[in-house]
Design a protein around this motif. Structure first.
Motif, PDB file in Angstrom:
ATOM      1  N   SER A  54       0.833  -1.197   0.000  1.00 23.99           N
ATOM      2  CA  SER A  54       0.000   0.000   0.000  1.00 23.99           C
ATOM      3  C   SER A  54       0.869   1.249   0.000  1.00 23.99           C
ATOM      4  O   SER A  54       1.887   1.311   0.706  1.00 23.99           O
ATOM      5  CB  SER A  54      -0.900   0.006   1.234  1.00 23.99           C
ATOM      6  OG  SER A  54      -1.571   1.238   1.352  1.00 23.99           O
ATOM      7  N   ARG A  56       0.239   3.889   1.411  1.00 26.04           N
ATOM      8  CA  ARG A  56       0.229   4.442   2.775  1.00 26.04           C
ATOM      9  C   ARG A  56       1.428   3.951   3.593  1.00 26.04           C
ATOM     10  O   ARG A  56       1.914   4.662   4.468  1.00 26.04           O
ATOM     11  CB  ARG A  56      -1.067   4.062   3.491  1.00 26.04           C
ATOM     12  CG  ARG A  56      -2.295   4.751   2.932  1.00 26.04           C
ATOM     13  CD  ARG A  56      -3.526   4.425   3.774  1.00 26.04           C
ATOM     14  NE  ARG A  56      -3.718   2.992   3.961  1.00 26.04           N
ATOM     15  CZ  ARG A  56      -4.526   2.234   3.230  1.00 26.04           C
ATOM     16  NH1 ARG A  56      -5.216   2.759   2.255  1.00 26.04           N
ATOM     17  NH2 ARG A  56      -4.646   0.946   3.476  1.00 26.04           N
ATOM     18  N   LYS A  59       4.070   6.283   2.921  1.00 28.93           N
ATOM     19  CA  LYS A  59       3.575   7.669   2.890  1.00 28.93           C
ATOM     20  C   LYS A  59       3.559   8.222   1.463  1.00 28.93           C
ATOM     21  O   LYS A  59       3.979   9.350   1.207  1.00 28.93           O
ATOM     22  CB  LYS A  59       4.392   8.555   3.830  1.00 28.93           C
ATOM     23  CG  LYS A  59       4.253   8.146   5.289  1.00 28.93           C
ATOM     24  CD  LYS A  59       5.039   9.065   6.200  1.00 28.93           C
ATOM     25  CE  LYS A  59       4.793   8.765   7.645  1.00 28.93           C
ATOM     26  NZ  LYS A  59       5.396   7.585   8.181  1.00 28.93           N
ATOM     27  N   ARG A  61       1.156   8.242  -2.428  1.00 29.63           N
ATOM     28  CA  ARG A  61      -0.226   8.210  -2.900  1.00 29.63           C
ATOM     29  C   ARG A  61      -0.478   7.081  -3.891  1.00 29.63           C
ATOM     30  O   ARG A  61      -1.595   6.922  -4.368  1.00 29.63           O
ATOM     31  CB  ARG A  61      -0.583   9.552  -3.531  1.00 29.63           C
ATOM     32  CG  ARG A  61      -0.629  10.670  -2.494  1.00 29.63           C
ATOM     33  CD  ARG A  61      -0.976  11.993  -3.075  1.00 29.63           C
ATOM     34  NE  ARG A  61      -2.289  11.964  -3.706  1.00 29.63           N
ATOM     35  CZ  ARG A  61      -2.833  13.003  -4.311  1.00 29.63           C
ATOM     36  NH1 ARG A  61      -2.185  14.145  -4.364  1.00 29.63           N
ATOM     37  NH2 ARG A  61      -4.017  12.894  -4.883  1.00 29.63           N
TER      38      ARG A  61
END
Length: 143
Positions: A54, A56, A59, A61
């Motif tokens: 992911s 995330r 950090k 997008r």
């Protein structure tokens, strides 16, 4: 402009790939069938993968995907360089990931040899920036 790129790799062992990503604290998600990747603008741009990190997690997008390439028998990396390079570094896939993957492959081979021949261990040593893993088998003098 942000977009997904596909990079050919030599990553063929899914278990070692997932373990290497875990070693690098990237928390991969593993799926039986390819799932859509999230891109910078939210859409998948038609990209999907079986192993997904992911965005995330780093950090970013956009997700990082590892998609099985049936014809070549290895995983392709699908990522957005505008997102991954600033977060992970220019040489992440060619250096850091390959090193962690190689270490996992050595450990897997040592475990396989241990099943065949008995006790086996891995000796790890670092000399400057060079790390050496060596399989040691008691009683046979292998080094």
């Amino acid at each position: 402009m942000s977009h997904f790129s596909t990079v050919k790799t030599k990553l063929a062992n899914s278990e070692c790939l997932v373990q290497a990503l875990q070693d690098l604290k990237l928390n991969p998600q593993v799926h039986e069938t390819a799932q859509s990747l999230k891109g910078y603008y939210g859409g998948s741009q038609g990209q999907s993968a079986e192993i997904i990190v992911s965005g995330r997690t780093i950090k970013a997008r956009a997700d990082i995907g590892f998609k099985w390439n049936q014809s070549s028998g290895v995983y392709d990396v699908i990522h957005d360089g505008y997102e991954t390079v600033p977060k992970l570094g220019q040489d992440f896939f060619s250096n850091k990931l390959m090193l962690a993957y190689g270490q996992r492959m050595v450990r897997a081979k040592a475990a396989e040899l241990q099943e065949q021949f008995g006790e086996c261990a891995i000796a790890e040593s670092t000399n400057g920036s060079v790390q050496t893993l060596r399989g040691l088998q008691k009683g046979l003098g292998c080094r």
